[in-house]
Motif scaffolding. Structure first.
Motif: not given
Ligand SMILES: NC(=O)c1ccc[n+]([C@@H]2O[C@H](COP(=O)([O-])OP(=O)(O)OC[C@H]3O[C@@H](n4cnc5c(N)ncnc54)[C@H](O)[C@@H]3O)[C@@H](O)[C@H]2O)c1
Ligand SMILES: [Zn+2]
Length: 351
Positions: A269-272, A323-331, A335-336
């Motif tokens: 998530s930190t990359h994508c 993945l996560l955009n931030k804690i509490g917010t998914p995406a 594609e990874v």
């Protein structure tokens, strides 16, 4: 499509279950347990509800029995005990009992009513809620099944008193996931818990169920939003399968595998998807506090990634993730690039 879920809690929940059973005037009542819930939960359940079942059906405990042959035995038993279309089944057990019992009920005589009384933390916050019933097909998990809500789910933390510690910890991983995908405040509360004892956990079950049932009500058939419940599961499932087939490896429970999966997918998530380094580290530190580190060698990683590639449809060397955009917010549907996978394992293995 709206999907109404009828969930009740504690001793009041048990009373409302009994009321609903009487109101519906079923022709006969059957209770399904496994060998462990037969020993640990059944007499207490019968004492408290004063129910007098026509029969108690007992299946062997364990995922390896979540299969067609167990269903066939149970259908035969129901049939020879004279169960008819107005009979009812209560599933008293963990996710294996609620998944398989739900499927047996949905298919017997084209469907009889069933109720879930989950007895593991994982089945309380996850498996018994959301209407997915089903069984495994050989080594392939949950391949055969039906989506059908039970008449009622009764969640009562009293059953956790006899649950082995590692099973409690396994269910707790799904609760942490609910915080990560939907509620950062809830995540903050859970991550500071000192001990995972049933008394403490009991007050955190309801918010977790609320996250799952809200998602399921909006998207019962997993067209979009429901995918968020798979955070940590894409890599987590590959890890779980690998440790299951490698007989010389330690046994990993589902929650233990997805705990690793969530750390790996936080890194991705930190990359994508824009998760900050600080939040990824918060996720890693929290999971490491609750779950002992699992040794994963270079060779293991190769085999796990081979399983992942085999399992998931991947387009041009990329695999889709939640993945996560931030804690509490998914995406969803991110594609990874596969080049990141090994780095994610490095992130897990380093302090
Ligand atoms: N339907 C869904 O949406 C959904 C979601 C998540 C998981 N699942 C399924 O749930 C299953 C896993 O559930 P689980 O972790 O509850 O496994 P489980 O049912 O196998 O229970 C774990 C162990 O605890 C024992 N046990 C249960 N209650 C007990 C109690 N109160 N005291 C002592 N021992 C007790 C069981 O006999 C078993 O040995 C998997 O098959 C998974 O596919 C389904
Ligand atoms: Zn899960």
């Amino acid at each position: 499509m709206q999907n109404q879920v009828n969930i009740s809690y504690g001793s009041e929940g048990l009373s409302s279950l009994v009321q609903q059973l009487y109101k519906n005037a079923y022709s006969s009542l059957f209770i399904l347990v496994d060998t462990n819930t037969q020993r640990e939960c059944l007499s207490c359940f019968l004492d408290q509800t004063k129910l007098d079942p026509s029969a108690v059906l007992v299946m062997d405990a364990g995922e390896e029995n979540k299969n067609l042959s167990t269903c066939e035995s149970l259908w035969n038993e129901l049939s020879s005990l004279g169960a008819d279309r107005d009979s009812v089944l209560i599933n008293l057990g963990g996710g294996v009992v609620t998944d398989l019992g739900g499927f047996v009920a949905c298919t017997f005589k084209r469907g009889i009513d069933f109720y879930n009384v989950p007895t593991t933390l994982l089945s309380m916050v996850d498996a018994s809620v959301g209407g997915k019933t089903g069984i495994d097909l050989g080594p392939l998990k949950n391949q055969i099944g039906i989506i059908q809500e039970p008449q009622q789910v009764v969640i009562d933390s009293q059953w956790l008193a006899t649950l082995p510690k590692e099973e409690v910890r396994s269910g707790f991983a799904e609760m942490l996931k609910h915080g990560l995908i939907a509620d950062s405040k809830y995540w903050e509360e859970l991550k500071t818990l000192e001990h995972l004892n049933p008394k403490v956990l009991s007050s955190f079950i309801k918010p977790s169920v609320a996250v799952k049932s809200k998602v399921v009500e909006e998207d019962p058939r997993e067209k979009g939003l429901r995918k968020i419940l798979n955070f940590g599961h894409t890599l987590g499932h590959a890890i779980e399968s690998y440790f299951l087939v490698e007989k010389d490896k330690q046994r990993l429970l589902h929650g233990e595998a997805i705990a690793i999966g969530m750390v790996l997918e936080a890194y991705l998530s930190t990359h994508c998807s824009g998760l900050s380094q600080e939040e990824a580290l918060d996720i890693k530190t929290t999971f490491k506090r609750f779950y002992p580190k699992t040794e994963i060698t270079k060779q293991d990683i190769e085999a796990i990634l081979a399983l992942l590639r085999h399992d998931k449809k991947n387009k041009a060397g990329r695999v889709n993730f939640v993945l996560l955009n931030k804690i509490g917010t998914p995406a969803i549907d991110i594609e990874v690039p596969q080049a990141l996978f090994e780095k994610a394992f490095d992130y897990y293995t380093t302090a």
